[in-house]
Design a protein around this motif. Structure first.
Motif, PDB file in Angstrom:
ATOM      1  N   LEU A  67       0.811  -1.222   0.000  1.00 42.50           N
ATOM      2  CA  LEU A  67       0.000   0.000   0.000  1.00 42.50           C
ATOM      3  C   LEU A  67       0.843   1.269   0.000  1.00 42.50           C
ATOM      4  O   LEU A  67       0.559   2.189  -0.761  1.00 42.50           O
ATOM      5  CB  LEU A  67      -0.964  -0.011   1.185  1.00 42.50           C
ATOM      6  N   GLU A  73      -1.578   6.380   2.119  1.00 38.78           N
ATOM      7  CA  GLU A  73      -1.076   6.716   3.444  1.00 38.78           C
ATOM      8  C   GLU A  73      -1.696   5.763   4.459  1.00 38.78           C
ATOM      9  O   GLU A  73      -2.920   5.629   4.533  1.00 38.78           O
ATOM     10  CB  GLU A  73      -1.448   8.155   3.803  1.00 38.78           C
ATOM     11  N   ILE A  74      -0.864   5.061   5.217  1.00 40.70           N
ATOM     12  CA  ILE A  74      -1.344   4.101   6.199  1.00 40.70           C
ATOM     13  C   ILE A  74      -1.454   4.820   7.538  1.00 40.70           C
ATOM     14  O   ILE A  74      -0.444   5.219   8.124  1.00 40.70           O
ATOM     15  CB  ILE A  74      -0.393   2.897   6.312  1.00 40.70           C
ATOM     16  N   SER A  77      -0.854   2.039  10.967  1.00 37.96           N
ATOM     17  CA  SER A  77       0.137   1.019  10.657  1.00 37.96           C
ATOM     18  C   SER A  77       0.855   0.506  11.906  1.00 37.96           C
ATOM     19  O   SER A  77       1.417  -0.568  11.883  1.00 37.96           O
ATOM     20  CB  SER A  77       1.169   1.567   9.672  1.00 37.96           C
TER      21      SER A  77
END
Length: 93
Positions: A67, A73-74, A77
């Motif tokens: 991703l 944009e995580i 995370s």
């Protein structure tokens, strides 16, 4: 006992006929695919790759991108805490 089994004969004959027709179609599909797709593929792309006429294979070209590599944009995370779905202690519930 034989008369009981023989009473099912027309249905079994129908099932074997359906099975034969389906296998016949699958067999012809395999033959057409082999002579219509596989052999021309060998004779074009396969021989070109064998004689080095194509660019070298790069596994990165076909790898599934993560991703962040796709530009996303995580947000979550690296979660913190002891929530019900984090399983940080690797134990039982």
């Amino acid at each position: 006992m034989l008369t009981i089994l023989s009473s099912f004969w027309p249905f079994y004959q129908f099932l074997w006929t359906v099975y034969f027709v389906i296998m016949f179609l699958i067999g012809f599909w395999c033959i057409f695919m082999f002579f219509g797709f596989i052999i021309p593929l060998w004779l074009t792309s396969g021989l070109m790759e064998y004689f080095g006429k194509t660019k070298p294979f790069d596994p990165e070209d076909v790898r599934r991108k993560t991703l962040p590599e796709q530009g996303a944009e995580i947000i979550f995370s690296n979660p913190k805490g002891n929530g019900p779905f984090l399983h940080t202690d690797h134990g039982h519930h």
